[in-house]
Design an enzyme around this catalytic site. Structure first.
Site: not given
Ligand code: NAP
Length: 252
Positions: A144, A157
């Site tokens: 991140s 986080y």
């Molecule tokens: P998201 O749509 O909330 O996706 C998160 C994913 O993680 C979902 O598939 C979720 O599954 C899964 N997850 C969470 N807890 C879990 C658990 N206990 N067991 C299995 N799966 C779990 O958000 P995203 O932005 O795509 O996030 C993906 C990654 O990118 C994360 O690590 C996040 O920190 C990182 N990130 C995102 C951003 C951004 O701007 N969006 C920026 C920097 C980093 P469910 O749908 O079942 O909850």
């Protein structure tokens, strides 16, 4: 596809692949030729459809990665289907928002357990296998901007993503000479569930957008190119980097 970015015959295991960045990464890896093992706690139907359009195989594995308990079972299921996992993408992650003075121990543990502890022990499980058979592999951690910056109202986080960057470097140092590349991607601000609260806050949303040199939030499709690069032979001499994919945010 052919050439150094070709992933034909490889298997990639992507956690949290049902939506958002994990789905974007899984689709990009499938398009490059990889079979996909998609791990998470929700249905993977949409991702399965998007991946198999590219003619590769897809397996959904149910697992809740808030604890390390399912890890060996996940590895066994993936190996039963595909024989071997060549690429591991630690993408599953959660975020909890509260001022540091109010942040609860329960939220701290939940974020650290999913974002850092499970990612490390999943990497340990697959890393052991990649090292043992001598065929190497690729690990990509989804870090991140909070691996570089402090942020506000997200103490666990920030700790988890800063820790993940550190673990990426440590594992790269231990495993680089043995053919396992460990790297990370630091996404900027992407339109996913993770950033819904920010996008719903007009002030924060406008402030964030005005600071992104590219002039727009990222779309999950924007993350795929970096993931394919770090999963492929094109990055065989790349170890321990945290690659920003952020529309220029960190350059500002
Ligand atoms: P998201 O749509 O909330 O996706 C998160 C994913 O993680 C979902 O598939 C979720 O599954 C899964 N997850 C969470 N807890 C879990 C658990 N206990 N067991 C299995 N799966 C779990 O958000 P995203 O932005 O795509 O996030 C993906 C990654 O990118 C994360 O690590 C996040 O920190 C990182 N990130 C995102 C951003 C951004 O701007 N969006 C920026 C920097 C980093 P469910 O749908 O079942 O909850």
């Amino acid at each position: 596809m052919s050439g150094p970015l070709d992933l034909s015959g490889k298997t990639a295991l992507v956690t949290g692949a049902n939506t958002g960045l994990g789905q974007g990464i899984a689709v990009a890896l499938a398009k490059a030729g990889a079979n996909i093992a998609a791990v998470g706690r929700s249905a993977m139907d949409e991702t399965a459809t998007l991946c198999t359009e590219h003619g590769t195989r897809f397996l959904a594995i149910r697992a809740d990665l808030s604890s390390t308990a399912p890890i060996e079972g996940v590895a066994a299921e993936a190996e039963a289907a595909f024989g071997r996992v060549d690429i591991l993408v630690n993408n599953a992650g959660i975020i909890r928002r509260a001022d540091a003075v109010d942040f609860s121990e329960a939220d701290w543990d939940a974020v650290m357990d999913t974002n850092l502890k499970s990612a490390f022990f999943l990497t340990q499980a697959f890393g052991r296998r990649m090292l043992a058979d001598g065929r190497g592999g690729k690990v990509i951690n989804i870090a991140s901007l909070l691996s570089f910056q402090g942020g506000i109202r997200i103490p666990a986080y920030t700790a988890s993503k800063s820790g993940l960057a550190g673990i990426t470097r440590l594992l790269a140092c231990e495993w680089a000479a043995r053919g396992v590349n460990v790297n990370a991607i630091a996404p900027g601000y992407f339109v996913t569930n993770n950033t819904q609260a920010l996008r719903e806050d007009p002030e924060r949303s406008a402030a964030i957008l005005s600071r992104i040199p590219a002039g727009r939030w990222g779309d999950p499709a924007d993350i795929g190119g970096g993931a394919v690069f770090l999963a492929s032979a094109a990055s065989d001499y790349v170890n321990g980097v945290v690659l920003p994919v952020d529309g220029g945010w960190l350059a500002r």
